[in-house]
Scaffold this active site. Sequence first.
Site, PDB file in Angstrom:
ATOM      1  N   LYS A   1      17.091   6.212 -13.648  1.00  0.00           N
ATOM      2  CA  LYS A   1      15.703   5.737 -13.684  1.00  0.00           C
ATOM      3  C   LYS A   1      14.757   6.808 -14.251  1.00  0.00           C
ATOM      4  O   LYS A   1      13.872   6.494 -15.052  1.00  0.00           O
ATOM      5  CB  LYS A   1      15.275   5.334 -12.267  1.00  0.00           C
TER       6      LYS A   1
ATOM      7  N   LYS B   1       3.845  10.489 -11.993  1.00  0.00           N
ATOM      8  CA  LYS B   1       4.814  10.891 -10.959  1.00  0.00           C
ATOM      9  C   LYS B   1       6.243  10.876 -11.515  1.00  0.00           C
ATOM     10  O   LYS B   1       7.026  11.791 -11.283  1.00  0.00           O
ATOM     11  CB  LYS B   1       4.673   9.935  -9.764  1.00  0.00           C
TER      12      LYS B   1
ATOM     13  N   SER C   1      10.963   4.589  -7.177  1.00  0.00           N
ATOM     14  CA  SER C   1      11.407   5.602  -8.146  1.00  0.00           C
ATOM     15  C   SER C   1      11.146   6.976  -7.532  1.00  0.00           C
ATOM     16  O   SER C   1       9.986   7.371  -7.389  1.00  0.00           O
ATOM     17  CB  SER C   1      10.628   5.468  -9.454  1.00  0.00           C
TER      18      SER C   1
HETATM   19  P1  NAD Z   1       2.033  -0.211  -5.559  1.00  0.00           P
HETATM   20  O1  NAD Z   1       1.137   0.961  -5.294  1.00  0.00           O
HETATM   21  O2  NAD Z   1       1.453  -1.459  -6.135  1.00  0.00           O
HETATM   22  O3  NAD Z   1       2.759  -0.648  -4.181  1.00  0.00           O
HETATM   23  C1  NAD Z   1       3.112   0.230  -3.162  1.00  0.00           C
HETATM   24  C2  NAD Z   1       2.994  -0.490  -1.813  1.00  0.00           C
HETATM   25  O4  NAD Z   1       3.377   0.431  -0.787  1.00  0.00           O
HETATM   26  C3  NAD Z   1       1.571  -0.950  -1.492  1.00  0.00           C
HETATM   27  O5  NAD Z   1       1.575  -2.284  -1.020  1.00  0.00           O
HETATM   28  C4  NAD Z   1       1.127   0.009  -0.399  1.00  0.00           C
HETATM   29  O6  NAD Z   1       0.174  -0.537   0.504  1.00  0.00           O
HETATM   30  C5  NAD Z   1       2.455   0.295   0.297  1.00  0.00           C
HETATM   31  N1  NAD Z   1       2.456   1.512   1.097  1.00  0.00           N
HETATM   32  C6  NAD Z   1       1.964   2.730   0.778  1.00  0.00           C
HETATM   33  N2  NAD Z   1       2.134   3.579   1.792  1.00  0.00           N
HETATM   34  C7  NAD Z   1       2.769   2.891   2.784  1.00  0.00           C
HETATM   35  C8  NAD Z   1       3.231   3.236   4.081  1.00  0.00           C
HETATM   36  N3  NAD Z   1       3.092   4.464   4.575  1.00  0.00           N
HETATM   37  N4  NAD Z   1       3.833   2.271   4.829  1.00  0.00           N
HETATM   38  C9  NAD Z   1       3.978   1.013   4.363  1.00  0.00           C
HETATM   39  N5  NAD Z   1       3.565   0.640   3.121  1.00  0.00           N
HETATM   40  C10 NAD Z   1       2.968   1.567   2.356  1.00  0.00           C
HETATM   41  O7  NAD Z   1       3.229   0.335  -6.446  1.00  0.00           O
HETATM   42  P2  NAD Z   1       4.274  -0.476  -7.382  1.00  0.00           P
HETATM   43  O8  NAD Z   1       3.729  -0.545  -8.764  1.00  0.00           O
HETATM   44  O9  NAD Z   1       4.701  -1.712  -6.675  1.00  0.00           O
HETATM   45  O10 NAD Z   1       5.479   0.575  -7.413  1.00  0.00           O
HETATM   46  C11 NAD Z   1       6.353   0.804  -6.312  1.00  0.00           C
HETATM   47  C12 NAD Z   1       7.510   1.693  -6.763  1.00  0.00           C
HETATM   48  O11 NAD Z   1       8.223   1.041  -7.828  1.00  0.00           O
HETATM   49  C13 NAD Z   1       7.064   3.051  -7.330  1.00  0.00           C
HETATM   50  O12 NAD Z   1       7.993   4.030  -6.944  1.00  0.00           O
HETATM   51  C14 NAD Z   1       7.072   2.824  -8.834  1.00  0.00           C
HETATM   52  O13 NAD Z   1       7.239   4.030  -9.548  1.00  0.00           O
HETATM   53  C15 NAD Z   1       8.235   1.865  -8.988  1.00  0.00           C
HETATM   54  N6  NAD Z   1       8.191   0.965 -10.158  1.00  0.00           N
HETATM   55  C16 NAD Z   1       7.028   0.335 -10.544  1.00  0.00           C
HETATM   56  C17 NAD Z   1       7.037  -0.528 -11.642  1.00  0.00           C
HETATM   57  C18 NAD Z   1       5.788  -1.257 -12.117  1.00  0.00           C
HETATM   58  O14 NAD Z   1       5.823  -1.838 -13.220  1.00  0.00           O
HETATM   59  N7  NAD Z   1       4.691  -1.280 -11.355  1.00  0.00           N
HETATM   60  C19 NAD Z   1       8.230  -0.752 -12.344  1.00  0.00           C
HETATM   61  C20 NAD Z   1       9.399  -0.131 -11.913  1.00  0.00           C
HETATM   62  C21 NAD Z   1       9.367   0.722 -10.818  1.00  0.00           C
END
Ligand code: NAD
Length: 297
Positions: free
Chosen positions: A172, A241, A97
């Site tokens: 979104k 965010k 997002s």
């Molecule tokens: P999260 O923090 O659980 O996962 C993020 C992943 O990215 C982690 O595994 C982290 O280690 C990895 N990461 C961070 N920096 C990195 C880098 N430089 N190189 C490689 N990997 C890296 O987050 P999430 O909850 O999975 O959310 C991910 C995205 O999806 C966000 O943008 C969030 O807003 C969106 N989103 C989340 C949800 C939810 O319910 N959690 C729902 C819809 C959308």
Amino acid sequence: MTLKVGFIGIGVMGKPMAKNILGAGYSLFVNDVNELAVQELVAEGVKRVQSPRELAQEVDVVITMLPNGGIVEQVLLGEQGIFAGAKPGFAIIDMSSVAPTFTQKMAKLAMEQQIDYIDAPVSGGVKGATEGTLTIMVGGEKEPVERYQALLEVMGKKIYHVGKVGAGDAVKIVNNLLLGVNMAAAAEAFVFGTKLGLDPKVLLEIISVSSGNSYALAAKMPNFVFKGQFEAGFAIDLQFKDLELAVQTAKEARVPMMLTNVAQQVFEQARAAGLGREDISAVIKPLEDLLNIKVRV
Ligand code: NAD
């Protein structure tokens, strides 16, 4: 020939999404800074690569599912980034997002290297990611979107191609603005109701079939707040965010955003209380503490 897919960002959402891609028979390569998460997928047959650059050299298309635009930019444009390894004909599908303007900037750079760029953020939480039933909001040119439709269908059941690149992100942030406002309002309402001596369980039952219902209320009250279980889920930092993305984008478009700004401050208060990594439902805790009330069943 089997499509080779790369996945960067195997967190709360990315990991189950990646597992579904593997389960559908694609050849899958991953990269993440979290070694433990990588090891878990490697044990299931996923191949690991050391950098996004190496990943781009290995696969046909890469999916990014990262916390925010700053990190997506680093993964794309860094010295060891995707752009450094991608050849013409490569495709990037960013499912994080992020701001529509950010996506448009990245897509322009991609176009200069003859790389296709699609924004495809999702809704549906961990449950939707695990079950492969996410709602996916897609922005991009018709041809690449059609080319990767089958890949998106492995992760989601409701897929909407809403316009040119950045349009998926725009949908979104509108959706998540509502989630943030609704969650902050549901938290306030239930602390209020509990203070008035009402049983939260009865309150939920009645509102669920009345006009005050919302996803935030229906999903987060019984499964998180009532149980005192606040493990994300969707983290407060990420909701903050997303509200920032809405507020900033609205400023550029000169749209007043009263409720969104207030909701963002409610989440800021929770972050100040050290709750940033907890689920968005934990936004209720500072108000509970203030009134010495717990909305639990
Ligand atoms: P999260 O923090 O659980 O996962 C993020 C992943 O990215 C982690 O595994 C982290 O280690 C990895 N990461 C961070 N920096 C990195 C880098 N430089 N190189 C490689 N990997 C890296 O987050 P999430 O909850 O999975 O959310 C991910 C995205 O999806 C966000 O943008 C969030 O807003 C969106 N989103 C989340 C949800 C939810 O319910 N959690 C729902 C819809 C959308």
